[in-house]
Design a protein around this motif. Structure first.
Motif, PDB file in Angstrom:
ATOM      1  N   GLY A   1       0.840  -1.192   0.000  1.00 22.61           N
ATOM      2  CA  GLY A   1       0.000   0.000   0.000  1.00 22.61           C
ATOM      3  C   GLY A   1       0.868   1.232   0.000  1.00 22.61           C
ATOM      4  O   GLY A   1       2.095   1.144   0.062  1.00 22.61           O
TER       5      GLY A   1
ATOM      6  N   ASP B   1      -1.864   4.294   3.671  1.00 18.85           N
ATOM      7  CA  ASP B   1      -2.286   2.971   4.150  1.00 18.85           C
ATOM      8  C   ASP B   1      -1.417   2.532   5.329  1.00 18.85           C
ATOM      9  O   ASP B   1      -1.913   2.003   6.329  1.00 18.85           O
TER      10      ASP B   1
ATOM     11  N   ARG C   1      -2.310   4.471   8.536  1.00 20.35           N
ATOM     12  CA  ARG C   1      -3.534   3.969   9.183  1.00 20.35           C
ATOM     13  C   ARG C   1      -3.247   2.694   9.963  1.00 20.35           C
ATOM     14  O   ARG C   1      -3.759   2.500  11.077  1.00 20.35           O
TER      15      ARG C   1
END
Length: 424
Positions: free
Chosen positions: A194, A198, A201
């Motif tokens: 990612g 990404d 997170r």
């Protein structure tokens, strides 16, 4: 070292020694709360920032300190004995009077703050050293981060030096040099399928699940970000205790730019320098330029983008401090610009051939943006200007691969060399 998942609470229950830091304050509404490993206000959901009771700070006390960031320890959220604890001792990097580059750009007085001289060759060593010092006081035992590269290097090295475990999360597409120069420290390096957003997170989720893990740019972010102030402190001190009229700063999350501004303001408020006006300019790559786009449109919010640029260390599509960058730039009368990947490469080459400094892509963004700001009349060529060069070009060799190389390949003959030089 091997890091393991776990939810055991941090063991240190004593009041942390964070020097002259006294509390955390929310950036939006100024809500105050005790010092803790938290990064968002429960009151207004805005980022938290460290507040201090500095008392008297004198130039001579700073000048008597070590030749690294700990000379400014009384302006940072770190223990009073921070320099005595094993750390990478970042900072003290050179400020170069860039006469050749100034001539090439048409600027009267130009300086380059060359932060490639830090232990892992980027400014991230500064912020990580401060984060680690604070994390130790809060009882954490594992140093962690999501990273676009330079932070990965700095966290892995700092953890190794401190005898800590480390967990570093990176996008799998990161430059090979940055992957290898993180893995060599033998921490837990995890590549994620990612982009950086990404990875970020995922880091936030892991920080909530593992209470002994200090994610430098997540749960101890207020302390980590204060490390960027040392760039401003050093620039002002190296200029003879004064603030430059203009400074150009690359933008990733935006934290560095806002903290450079905070550093200049604190020096002025404390009487360490004359509180003279200055302008802050931001630099982004066109392939990841949400803050530049917002500035150009006159917006005060940031529209996230999907990064697509060779400047991977700046490739944060949803920069956490983007709105605060806009505040600083607008308040100081600066501007934000972005440059193409082709301009980034030319910025790298321009700095190298004029000043003998090989910067990574982020520095190419800074140089190319400065050039563009001058050409468009947004940056005053008669004002003293500082460019922040935040990382070493050896980390992003792929950016110039295929674009530079030997002038010629010749037999071991003086005539062949002369012939090759004549064709230059």
């Amino acid at each position: 070292m091997t890091a393991t998942l776990g939810t055991t609470s941090a063991t240190t229950k004593r009041t942390p020694d964070l020097g002259r830091a006294v509390e955390l304050v929310s950036k939006e509404e100024g809500h105050r709360q005790p010092l803790a490993p938290e990064f968002v206000s429960a009151e207004d959901f805005s980022p938290l920032e460290v507040a201090y009771d500095f008392g008297k700070i004198r130039r001579e006390d700073i000048e008597a300190g070590p030749k690294n960031i700990w000379r400014y320890k009384n302006l940072l959220p770190v223990p009073s004995n921070v320099e005595e604890i094993p750390n990478t001792e970042p900072g003290g990097t050179r400020l170069v009077e860039a006469r050749n580059l100034a001539k090439a750009l048409g600027v009267r007085k130009l300086w380059v703050k060359d932060d490639t001289g830090n232990p892992t060759h980027s400014f991230k060593d500064r912020v990580v050293a401060v984060a680690l010092a604070a994390a130790r006081e809060f009882g954490f035992t594992t140093l962690c981060c999501p990273s676009t590269g330079n932070l990965a290097n700095a966290v892995a090295a700092a953890a190794a030096r401190a005898g800590w475990d480390s967990v570093v999360l990176i996008p799998k597409t990161l430059e090979k040099a940055k992957i290898l120069t993180t893995a060599v420290y033998d921490g837990a390096l995890i590549a994620v399928d990612g982009n950086y957003d990404d990875v970020n997170r995922l880091a936030t989720q892991l920080a909530a699940e593992n209470e002994t893990w200090a994610f430098v740019n997540v749960n101890v972010r207020p302390y980590y970000s204060e490390g960027s102030k040392t760039l401003a402190f050093e620039v002002a001190e190296q200029l003879g205790w004064r603030i430059p009229e203009q400074i150009v700063v690359p933008i990733a999350s935006g934290s560095q730019l806002t903290k450079v501004d905070k550093g200049f303001r604190e020096f002025g408020q404390l009487g360490l320098v004359e509180a003279s006006p200055y302008k802050v300019f931001g630099a982004q790559a066109t392939g990841c330029s949400p803050v530049s786009a917002a500035f150009r449109a006159g917006h005060d919010t940031i529209q996230p983008v999907k990064p697509d640029t060779i400047a991977r260390s700046l490739a944060i599509g949803n920069p956490a401090d983007g709105p605060y960058v806009l505040d600083v730039v607008n308040r100081t009368g600066g501007a934000i610009e972005d440059v193409t990947d082709e301009e980034v490469v030319e910025g790298i080459r321009l700095l190298a051939r004029t000043e003998g400094i090989f910067t990574e892509t982020a520095g190419g963004v800074t140089v190319a943006t400065a050039k563009k700001l001058i050409e468009t009349g947004k940056l005053d060529p008669d004002a003293e200007t500082v460019l922040l060069i935040t990382g070493d070009g050896l980390k992003t060799l792929d950016a110039v691969e295929g674009k530079i190389g030997p002038l010629a390949t010749v037999p071991p003959s003086a005539d062949a060399v002369r012939e090759a030089l004549q064709k230059r």
